[in-house]
Design a protein around this motif. Structure first.
Motif, PDB file in Angstrom:
ATOM      1  N   PRO A 134       0.818  -1.222   0.000  1.00 27.91           N
ATOM      2  CA  PRO A 134       0.000   0.000   0.000  1.00 27.91           C
ATOM      3  C   PRO A 134       0.849   1.269   0.000  1.00 27.91           C
ATOM      4  CG  PRO A 134      -0.878  -1.585   1.560  1.00 27.91           C
ATOM      5  CD  PRO A 134       0.439  -2.129   1.098  1.00 27.91           C
ATOM      6  N   ALA A 135       1.985   1.247   0.710  1.00 28.84           N
ATOM      7  CA  ALA A 135       2.860   2.422   0.726  1.00 28.84           C
ATOM      8  C   ALA A 135       3.413   2.709  -0.661  1.00 28.84           C
ATOM      9  CB  ALA A 135       4.004   2.193   1.713  1.00 28.84           C
ATOM     10  N   TYR A 136       3.841   1.671  -1.349  1.00 29.29           N
ATOM     11  CA  TYR A 136       4.378   1.849  -2.705  1.00 29.29           C
ATOM     12  C   TYR A 136       3.305   2.369  -3.646  1.00 29.29           C
ATOM     13  CZ  TYR A 136       6.391   0.765  -7.252  1.00 29.29           C
ATOM     14  OH  TYR A 136       6.849   0.839  -8.543  1.00 29.29           O
ATOM     15  N   LEU A 137       2.103   1.812  -3.545  1.00 33.41           N
ATOM     16  CA  LEU A 137       1.012   2.258  -4.414  1.00 33.41           C
ATOM     17  C   LEU A 137       0.656   3.714  -4.157  1.00 33.41           C
ATOM     18  CD1 LEU A 137      -1.299  -0.899  -4.267  1.00 33.41           C
ATOM     19  CD2 LEU A 137       0.142  -0.159  -6.174  1.00 33.41           C
ATOM     20  N   GLN A 138       0.715   4.142  -2.892  1.00 28.71           N
ATOM     21  CA  GLN A 138       0.449   5.550  -2.569  1.00 28.71           C
ATOM     22  C   GLN A 138       1.565   6.442  -3.100  1.00 28.71           C
ATOM     23  OE1 GLN A 138      -1.922   7.324  -0.443  1.00 28.71           O
ATOM     24  NE2 GLN A 138      -0.800   9.193  -0.890  1.00 28.71           N
ATOM     25  N   ALA A 139       2.806   6.027  -2.877  1.00 27.65           N
ATOM     26  CA  ALA A 139       3.942   6.878  -3.223  1.00 27.65           C
ATOM     27  C   ALA A 139       4.168   6.962  -4.731  1.00 27.65           C
ATOM     28  CB  ALA A 139       5.206   6.355  -2.529  1.00 27.65           C
ATOM     29  N   ARG A 140       4.006   5.837  -5.422  1.00 27.48           N
ATOM     30  CA  ARG A 140       4.334   5.785  -6.850  1.00 27.48           C
ATOM     31  C   ARG A 140       3.122   5.950  -7.762  1.00 27.48           C
ATOM     32  NH1 ARG A 140       9.571   6.697  -8.312  1.00 27.48           N
ATOM     33  NH2 ARG A 140      11.030   5.377  -7.133  1.00 27.48           N
ATOM     34  N   ARG A 141       1.978   5.429  -7.339  1.00 32.27           N
ATOM     35  CA  ARG A 141       0.815   5.419  -8.218  1.00 32.27           C
ATOM     36  C   ARG A 141      -0.292   6.358  -7.773  1.00 32.27           C
ATOM     37  NH1 ARG A 141       2.836   3.273 -12.750  1.00 32.27           N
ATOM     38  NH2 ARG A 141       3.959   1.334 -12.333  1.00 32.27           N
ATOM     39  N   GLY A 142      -0.160   6.925  -6.594  1.00 30.06           N
ATOM     40  CA  GLY A 142      -1.192   7.841  -6.107  1.00 30.06           C
ATOM     41  C   GLY A 142      -2.430   7.152  -5.584  1.00 30.06           C
ATOM     42  N   SER A 143      -2.390   5.826  -5.387  1.00 32.01           N
ATOM     43  CA  SER A 143      -3.531   5.106  -4.822  1.00 32.01           C
ATOM     44  C   SER A 143      -3.726   5.522  -3.369  1.00 32.01           C
ATOM     45  CB  SER A 143      -3.289   3.591  -4.900  1.00 32.01           C
ATOM     46  OG  SER A 143      -3.046   3.196  -6.227  1.00 32.01           O
ATOM     47  N   HIS A 144      -4.974   5.778  -2.979  1.00 39.23           N
ATOM     48  CA  HIS A 144      -5.217   6.300  -1.635  1.00 39.23           C
ATOM     49  C   HIS A 144      -4.916   5.234  -0.590  1.00 39.23           C
ATOM     50  CE1 HIS A 144      -6.951   8.488   1.686  1.00 39.23           C
ATOM     51  NE2 HIS A 144      -7.140   9.526   0.886  1.00 39.23           N
ATOM     52  N   ILE A 145      -4.162   5.630   0.428  1.00 40.26           N
ATOM     53  CA  ILE A 145      -3.688   4.678   1.433  1.00 40.26           C
ATOM     54  C   ILE A 145      -4.843   4.070   2.224  1.00 40.26           C
ATOM     55  CG2 ILE A 145      -3.382   6.288   3.368  1.00 40.26           C
ATOM     56  CD1 ILE A 145      -0.772   3.707   2.293  1.00 40.26           C
ATOM     57  N   VAL A 146      -5.933   4.800   2.407  1.00 43.52           N
ATOM     58  CA  VAL A 146      -7.074   4.264   3.149  1.00 43.52           C
ATOM     59  C   VAL A 146      -7.690   3.089   2.396  1.00 43.52           C
ATOM     60  CG1 VAL A 146      -9.410   4.766   3.960  1.00 43.52           C
ATOM     61  CG2 VAL A 146      -7.579   6.421   4.341  1.00 43.52           C
ATOM     62  N   ILE A 147      -7.880   3.252   1.099  1.00 41.19           N
ATOM     63  CA  ILE A 147      -8.505   2.197   0.300  1.00 41.19           C
ATOM     64  C   ILE A 147      -7.619   0.959   0.255  1.00 41.19           C
ATOM     65  CG2 ILE A 147      -9.456   1.599  -1.955  1.00 41.19           C
ATOM     66  CD1 ILE A 147     -10.994   3.759  -0.419  1.00 41.19           C
ATOM     67  N   THR A 148      -6.354   1.147  -0.032  1.00 39.89           N
ATOM     68  CA  THR A 148      -5.465  -0.012  -0.185  1.00 39.89           C
ATOM     69  C   THR A 148      -5.261  -0.749   1.139  1.00 39.89           C
ATOM     70  OG1 THR A 148      -3.561   1.482   0.056  1.00 39.89           O
ATOM     71  CG2 THR A 148      -4.248   0.907  -2.183  1.00 39.89           C
ATOM     72  N   THR A 149      -5.139  -0.016   2.250  1.00 47.71           N
ATOM     73  CA  THR A 149      -4.930  -0.707   3.529  1.00 47.71           C
ATOM     74  C   THR A 149      -6.190  -1.447   3.981  1.00 47.71           C
ATOM     75  OG1 THR A 149      -5.354   1.422   4.653  1.00 47.71           O
ATOM     76  CG2 THR A 149      -3.057   0.749   4.384  1.00 47.71           C
ATOM     77  N   ILE A 150      -7.368  -0.899   3.698  1.00 50.07           N
ATOM     78  CA  ILE A 150      -8.607  -1.626   3.992  1.00 50.07           C
ATOM     79  C   ILE A 150      -8.657  -2.928   3.185  1.00 50.07           C
ATOM     80  CG2 ILE A 150     -11.111  -1.626   3.660  1.00 50.07           C
ATOM     81  CD1 ILE A 150     -11.157   1.271   4.435  1.00 50.07           C
ATOM     82  N   MET A 151      -8.339  -2.847   1.898  1.00 52.24           N
ATOM     83  CA  MET A 151      -8.342  -4.040   1.057  1.00 52.24           C
ATOM     84  C   MET A 151      -7.357  -5.076   1.589  1.00 52.24           C
ATOM     85  SD  MET A 151      -8.472  -2.171  -2.664  1.00 52.24           S
ATOM     86  CE  MET A 151      -8.140  -3.676  -3.547  1.00 52.24           C
TER      87      MET A 151
END
Length: 379
Positions: A134-151
């Motif tokens: 989730p950290a990589y997706l937030q930092a590199r792809r802009g994916s929201h950390i709330v959504i990815t960590t919930i998933m």
């Protein structure tokens, strides 16, 4: 972290505001208890007595608080970087896998005091690794950390079910759990510590990981307020643009912060897995990852506030069990409502009383001059 819109002295911001929010939450809880036909004062007495009235109760309260300290610290570290890590539940779950693998591998050949550091390392590595994607997706792809960590909470739960049913379960067992750890994989209890204070403790799961949780709180204080990395974390949290202008790599700081946050959440697993259950089993986290969010909010993301906030929620867990037993009209669901009200006033409505307090302080600071009072209320 967001900056409060009405500045207050530090003692009021970190002490008075949480106490007022807590008082209002319990006041509203008392009204709810009254509405269902029970005596709120009697309920409060039973809850407090069930949480701290006996040595046994205090031990259980501190046991629950240990898990909440770890998850509260995990959320707080991410908060300081303006990241909402809502994945503590999954990170703790996977951290338990790291604890179990260390114990299963070494419990028969090493004493507990040598297995313990390996279990800490396993919990931190597995919990941090689960926060890395989730950290990589937030930092590199802009994916929201709330959504990815919930998933990733749901993915962790499914992964653990698969491993416990198909990989780690002993062949002769029908229960989805690992074998019991030998003595080298069991943490010693701290009941003697309470007995040394004159309290009577027959048996409880209160164990050595409580001291590790306090050490982790000190580490977080040291990291956030006494190191360059902590300064960069807080800088990015207050103003990402200023952090970029100051030469702070946003990708690096997001990933490092989430690794630390995930490692702290993973270490929560030491308390139930190595300190109480002596095995890895399904759903050992029991919501501690989500309670950590409330603990961090109530503790103002500061270790000095997180520790007492975790103890408070430990009291609600332990005292709530006693309350539901003594007053059948108040079910466990009612305890969840009380916890929810504490979260509501400590989190979503944390600034509700701030303007009034600021105006009150302005009145004392500037005297009774009407113009000064009006100016203070406008501030």
């Amino acid at each position: 972290m967001s900056t409060p819109y009405a500045k207050l002295p530090a003692w009021a911001d970190y002490g008075l505001i949480p106490l007022i929010n807590l008082f209002v939450a319990f006041l509203v809880s008392g009204l709810v208890v009254l509405m269902i036909g029970e005596n709120p004062l009697r309920a409060a007495v039973i809850l407090i007595d069930g949480a701290v009235g006996r040595g046994q109760a205090i031990a259980y309260t501190l046991y629950y608080a240990t898990s909440f300290i770890f998850t509260g610290l995990a959320v707080a570290v991410a908060f300081h970087c303006s990241l909402f890590n809502i994945g503590g539940e999954g990170q703790a779950y996977v951290g338990g896998l790291g604890v179990a693998l260390a114990c299963l591998a070494f419990d028969g050949i090493l004493p507990w005091w040598l297995t313990f550091p390996l279990a800490i390392l396993g919990a931190a590595l597995f919990g941090g690794a689960w926060a890395l994607i989730p950290a990589y997706l937030q930092a590199r792809r802009g994916s929201h950390i709330v959504i990815t960590t919930i998933m990733f909470n749901f993915i962790a739960a499914s992964l653990m079910v698969y491993l416990l049913v198909n990989v780690l379960r002993p062949a002769a067992s029908q229960t989805p759990q690992t074998r019991a750890f030998l003595e080298g994989g069991q943490l010693p209890k701290l009941n003697w510590l309470l007995e040394a204070l004159g309290l009577s403790v027959r048996s409880s799961p209160f164990n050595l990981s409580f001291l590790l949780a306090l050490a982790a709180a000190f580490f977080v204080w040291l990291l956030i307020w006494r190191t360059r990395l902590g300064y960069e974390i807080r800088m990015r949290g207050h103003s990402p643009r200023a952090a970029r202008y100051g030469g702070v790599s946003e990708v690096r700081i997001i990933i490092l912060t989430m690794l630390i946050s995930g490692a702290l959440a993973g270490m929560m697993a030491l308390n139930p897995v190595m300190g109480e259950l002596y095995r890895l089993q399904i759903d050992f986290v029991t919501g501690a990852g989500f309670v950590g969010i409330a603990v961090a909010l109530m503790g103002r993301s500061h270790p000095a506030g997180i520790v007492p906030a975790a103890i408070l929620f430990g009291m609600l867990y332990q005292g709530g069990a006693e309350l539901s037993f003594e007053m059948p009209g108040i079910s466990r669901d009612m305890i969840v409502i009380i916890q929810g009200l504490v979260i509501l006033f400590a989190g979503a409505l944390e600034h509700m009383f701030r303007p009034s307090l600021r105006a009150l302080f302005a009145r004392f600071e500037r005297g009774d001059d009407p113009a000064a009072v009006k100016e203070g209320e406008r501030a």
